[in-house]
Design a protein around this motif. Structure first.
Motif, PDB file in Angstrom:
ATOM      1  N   SER A  33     -11.959  -1.293  -1.169  1.00 25.95           N
ATOM      2  CA  SER A  33     -13.427  -1.189  -1.121  1.00 25.95           C
ATOM      3  C   SER A  33     -13.863  -0.526   0.184  1.00 25.95           C
ATOM      4  N   PRO A  34     -14.936   0.269   0.128  1.00 32.43           N
ATOM      5  CA  PRO A  34     -15.453   0.888   1.357  1.00 32.43           C
ATOM      6  C   PRO A  34     -15.850  -0.133   2.414  1.00 32.43           C
ATOM      7  N   ASP A  35     -16.111  -1.367   2.009  1.00 30.48           N
ATOM      8  CA  ASP A  35     -16.488  -2.403   2.974  1.00 30.48           C
ATOM      9  C   ASP A  35     -15.311  -2.863   3.834  1.00 30.48           C
ATOM     10  N   PHE A  36     -14.107  -2.437   3.457  1.00 29.81           N
ATOM     11  CA  PHE A  36     -12.923  -2.872   4.208  1.00 29.81           C
ATOM     12  C   PHE A  36     -12.340  -1.690   4.969  1.00 29.81           C
ATOM     13  N   PRO A  37     -12.121  -1.864   6.248  1.00 27.03           N
ATOM     14  CA  PRO A  37     -11.591  -0.767   7.078  1.00 27.03           C
ATOM     15  C   PRO A  37     -10.083  -0.629   6.941  1.00 27.03           C
ATOM     16  N   LEU A  38      -9.593  -0.386   5.703  1.00 32.48           N
ATOM     17  CA  LEU A  38      -8.165  -0.232   5.461  1.00 32.48           C
ATOM     18  C   LEU A  38      -7.902   1.124   4.840  1.00 32.48           C
ATOM     19  N   LYS A  39      -6.765   1.717   5.196  1.00 37.21           N
ATOM     20  CA  LYS A  39      -6.365   3.017   4.681  1.00 37.21           C
ATOM     21  C   LYS A  39      -5.144   2.838   3.754  1.00 37.21           C
ATOM     22  N   ALA A  40      -4.807   3.879   3.030  1.00 37.64           N
ATOM     23  CA  ALA A  40      -3.677   3.825   2.107  1.00 37.64           C
ATOM     24  C   ALA A  40      -2.388   3.431   2.821  1.00 37.64           C
ATOM     25  N   GLU A  41      -2.234   3.917   4.062  1.00 41.51           N
ATOM     26  CA  GLU A  41      -0.997   3.608   4.795  1.00 41.51           C
ATOM     27  C   GLU A  41      -0.921   2.146   5.250  1.00 41.51           C
ATOM     28  N   ASP A  42      -2.038   1.415   5.117  1.00 44.28           N
ATOM     29  CA  ASP A  42      -2.052  -0.005   5.491  1.00 44.28           C
ATOM     30  C   ASP A  42      -1.668  -0.921   4.322  1.00 44.28           C
ATOM     31  N   LEU A  43      -1.294  -0.345   3.171  1.00 45.26           N
ATOM     32  CA  LEU A  43      -1.078  -1.146   1.962  1.00 45.26           C
ATOM     33  C   LEU A  43       0.395  -1.149   1.550  1.00 45.26           C
ATOM     34  N   TYR A  44       0.760  -2.178   0.766  1.00 47.04           N
ATOM     35  CA  TYR A  44       2.064  -2.185   0.090  1.00 47.04           C
ATOM     36  C   TYR A  44       1.951  -3.013  -1.193  1.00 47.04           C
ATOM     37  N   TRP A  45       2.981  -2.905  -2.059  1.00 45.85           N
ATOM     38  CA  TRP A  45       2.948  -3.540  -3.389  1.00 45.85           C
ATOM     39  C   TRP A  45       4.070  -4.580  -3.533  1.00 45.85           C
ATOM     40  N   THR A  46       3.809  -5.635  -4.336  1.00 48.79           N
ATOM     41  CA  THR A  46       4.876  -6.560  -4.748  1.00 48.79           C
ATOM     42  C   THR A  46       4.784  -6.771  -6.264  1.00 48.79           C
ATOM     43  N   LEU A  47       5.937  -7.052  -6.862  1.00 46.48           N
ATOM     44  CA  LEU A  47       6.004  -7.413  -8.277  1.00 46.48           C
ATOM     45  C   LEU A  47       6.740  -8.742  -8.379  1.00 46.48           C
ATOM     46  N   ASN A  48       6.031  -9.758  -8.852  1.00 45.32           N
ATOM     47  CA  ASN A  48       6.579 -11.118  -8.922  1.00 45.32           C
ATOM     48  C   ASN A  48       7.122 -11.580  -7.568  1.00 45.32           C
ATOM     49  N   GLY A  49       6.381 -11.222  -6.518  1.00 45.37           N
ATOM     50  CA  GLY A  49       6.740 -11.670  -5.172  1.00 45.37           C
ATOM     51  C   GLY A  49       7.768 -10.813  -4.470  1.00 45.37           C
ATOM     52  N   ARG A  50       8.330  -9.817  -5.139  1.00 49.98           N
ATOM     53  CA  ARG A  50       9.344  -8.952  -4.520  1.00 49.98           C
ATOM     54  C   ARG A  50       8.693  -7.639  -4.098  1.00 49.98           C
ATOM     55  N   ARG A  51       8.896  -7.274  -2.852  1.00 53.24           N
ATOM     56  CA  ARG A  51       8.275  -6.057  -2.329  1.00 53.24           C
ATOM     57  C   ARG A  51       8.901  -4.828  -2.987  1.00 53.24           C
ATOM     58  N   LEU A  52       8.041  -3.939  -3.489  1.00 48.61           N
ATOM     59  CA  LEU A  52       8.523  -2.723  -4.137  1.00 48.61           C
ATOM     60  C   LEU A  52       8.819  -1.656  -3.083  1.00 48.61           C
ATOM     61  N   PRO A  53       9.833  -0.807  -3.318  1.00 48.67           N
ATOM     62  CA  PRO A  53      10.246   0.178  -2.301  1.00 48.67           C
ATOM     63  C   PRO A  53       9.153   1.217  -2.039  1.00 48.67           C
ATOM     64  N   ALA A  54       9.048   1.607  -0.772  1.00 47.04           N
ATOM     65  CA  ALA A  54       8.027   2.580  -0.362  1.00 47.04           C
ATOM     66  C   ALA A  54       8.225   3.923  -1.048  1.00 47.04           C
ATOM     67  N   ALA A  55       9.460   4.208  -1.509  1.00 50.32           N
ATOM     68  CA  ALA A  55       9.716   5.485  -2.184  1.00 50.32           C
ATOM     69  C   ALA A  55       8.944   5.610  -3.494  1.00 50.32           C
ATOM     70  N   SER A  56       8.500   4.478  -4.031  1.00 50.03           N
ATOM     71  CA  SER A  56       7.743   4.526  -5.288  1.00 50.03           C
ATOM     72  C   SER A  56       6.240   4.647  -5.053  1.00 50.03           C
ATOM     73  N   TYR A  57       5.790   4.723  -3.753  1.00 58.54           N
ATOM     74  CA  TYR A  57       4.361   4.806  -3.444  1.00 58.54           C
ATOM     75  C   TYR A  57       3.925   6.278  -3.343  1.00 58.54           C
ATOM     76  N   ALA A  58       2.636   6.458  -3.527  1.00 56.83           N
ATOM     77  CA  ALA A  58       2.024   7.773  -3.263  1.00 56.83           C
ATOM     78  C   ALA A  58       0.571   7.542  -2.871  1.00 56.83           C
ATOM     79  N   ALA A  59       0.128   8.183  -1.756  1.00 54.68           N
ATOM     80  CA  ALA A  59      -1.269   8.086  -1.330  1.00 54.68           C
ATOM     81  C   ALA A  59      -2.082   9.098  -2.133  1.00 54.68           C
ATOM     82  N   LEU A  60      -3.054   8.597  -2.894  1.00 53.49           N
ATOM     83  CA  LEU A  60      -3.889   9.466  -3.727  1.00 53.49           C
ATOM     84  C   LEU A  60      -5.258   9.714  -3.110  1.00 53.49           C
TER      85      LEU A  60
END
Length: 371
Positions: A33-60
């Motif tokens: 949300s624009p109300d939050f001062p966060l950028k794409a590089e500040d984020l990461y993903w998990t699936l069922n509590g397991r962190r997904l590899p950064a190689a599967s990310y893309a900043a859009l």
């Protein structure tokens, strides 16, 4: 700490709570949300509590991060797999449930029975594979064959996971159509229709008060008696019975089919001095002449009894004579032959010596049997 209004959502995941076939691929996006001062590089993903590899990310975009998931397996839980977007410090920004599975298969093997001619219980199997990895709902439906309207069974899991009980309001002498519908997020499957008449599927509880006893001194026989199931007294049915029995140290049952509608039976050809377990079951058949085979009840609880031993005490009175007198003479001859080897003079003769001989005789029989 971020300072935003309480109503603001930190981020949005798209697609939200998708349903996918096993083997599918997915690209999901997390947009802050624009109300939050966060950028794409500040984020990461998990699936069922397991962190997904950064190689599967893309900043859009400046505040949008995607993740690519390939060849998805079935969901680990029917409530869906948890795909979560996090901030760098581990905080949860947004979540989505992934429902990955298969459409339901056509339910099969529908069987039904009635215990009072007014109710009906049915069970089925969920197709050849069964596992869909998604919550699958099963609905049992029924109606009178020619002019009835569809009815839905309400009492599920009464006789196992895939079962339902219709407690009342069923008509006699009327064929019913019965089927099961399976549905989940990926589709619907309907079983074949089963047609039945209540009178053709009546069953009862097992026979009660099963007693097994010896038949006098007969070494190869046992007498079995039981009581008819109480339900048979309440409606116009007769019963036929089956008996099964096995020796104590065996798991193999022998079935007696020709018991008929009597409530007692004598088992013959048994082994002397052996413990037997006996069970009885009942199959009610209608006096209205149903051509169906009927439904057997469960077996009664096992009841045990032993046949008499074949050994007889030497010198005992035997009113039958004949063959048994010959056996007695043979045993006496064996006994006195053994005494010559093991006793010293007639002063040692006595019942204690006879008991010792019987023990020796049993051991020698066992040895021969093992050889």
């Amino acid at each position: 700490p971020l300072s935003v209004s309480p109503a603001a959502d930190p981020a949005v995941i798209s697609p939200q709570d998708p349903t996918l076939l096993i083997g599918s691929s997915l690209v999901a996006t997390c947009t802050v949300s624009p109300d939050f001062p966060l950028k794409a590089e500040d984020l990461y993903w998990t699936l069922n509590g397991r962190r997904l590899p950064a190689a599967s990310y893309a900043a859009l975009g400046p505040s949008t991060l995607s993740v690519a998931l390939a060849r998805l397996n079935g969901s680990r839980q029917q409530s869906g797999d948890n795909l979560v977007c996090h901030s760098r410090d581990g905080g949860i920004l947004a979540g989505s449930c992934l429902y990955v599975g298969l459409p339901p298969e056509k339910p099969v093997n529908i069987t039904c029975w009635s215990k009072n001619m007014k109710d009906l219980t049915c069970k089925w199997a969920p197709g050849t594979e069964g596992e869909t990895f998604l919550h699958t709902n099963y609905t049992l439906k029924y109606k009178r064959r020619w002019y009835g309207q569809d009815n839905t069974c309400q009492e599920y899991h009464t006789a196992g996971t895939y079962s339902c009980h219709i407690p009342k309001d069923l008509a006699l002498f009327t064929p019913y159509e019965i089927w099961v519908e399976a549905s989940n997020r990926l589709g619907v499957a309907v079983s074949d229709v089963v047609m039945l008449d209540i009178l053709d599927v009546v069953t009862t509880d097992p026979p009660s008060d099963v007693h097994v006893s010896r038949v006098g001194d007969l070494e190869d026989q046992l007498s079995v008696r039981w009581s008819s199931p109480p339900a048979l007294k309440d409606f116009l049915f007769q019963a036929k019975y089956q008996i099964q029995y096995r020796v104590e140290d065996s798991s193999e049952w022998k079935v007696v089919d020709d018991v008929g509608n009597q409530t007692s039976c004598r088992l013959a050809g048994l082994r002397p001095g052996t413990v037997y377990f006996v069970q009885v079951r009942c199959n009610p058949f209608s006096i209205y002449g149903s051509k169906k085979a009927g439904i057997w009840s469960d077996w009664s609880n096992p009841t045990a009894a032993s046949t008499p031993r074949s050994e007889r005490v030497a010198g005992g009175c035997d009113p039958k004579g004949g063959e048994q007198n010959t056996t007695l003479r043979r045993e006496l001859k064996q006994f006195f032959g053994w005494v010559k080897k093991h006793a010293y003079g007639c002063s040692n003769l006595g019942i204690k010596l006879y008991d010792q001989w019987r023990v020796w005789l049993q051991k020698s029989h066992k040895t021969r049997n093992q050889v």
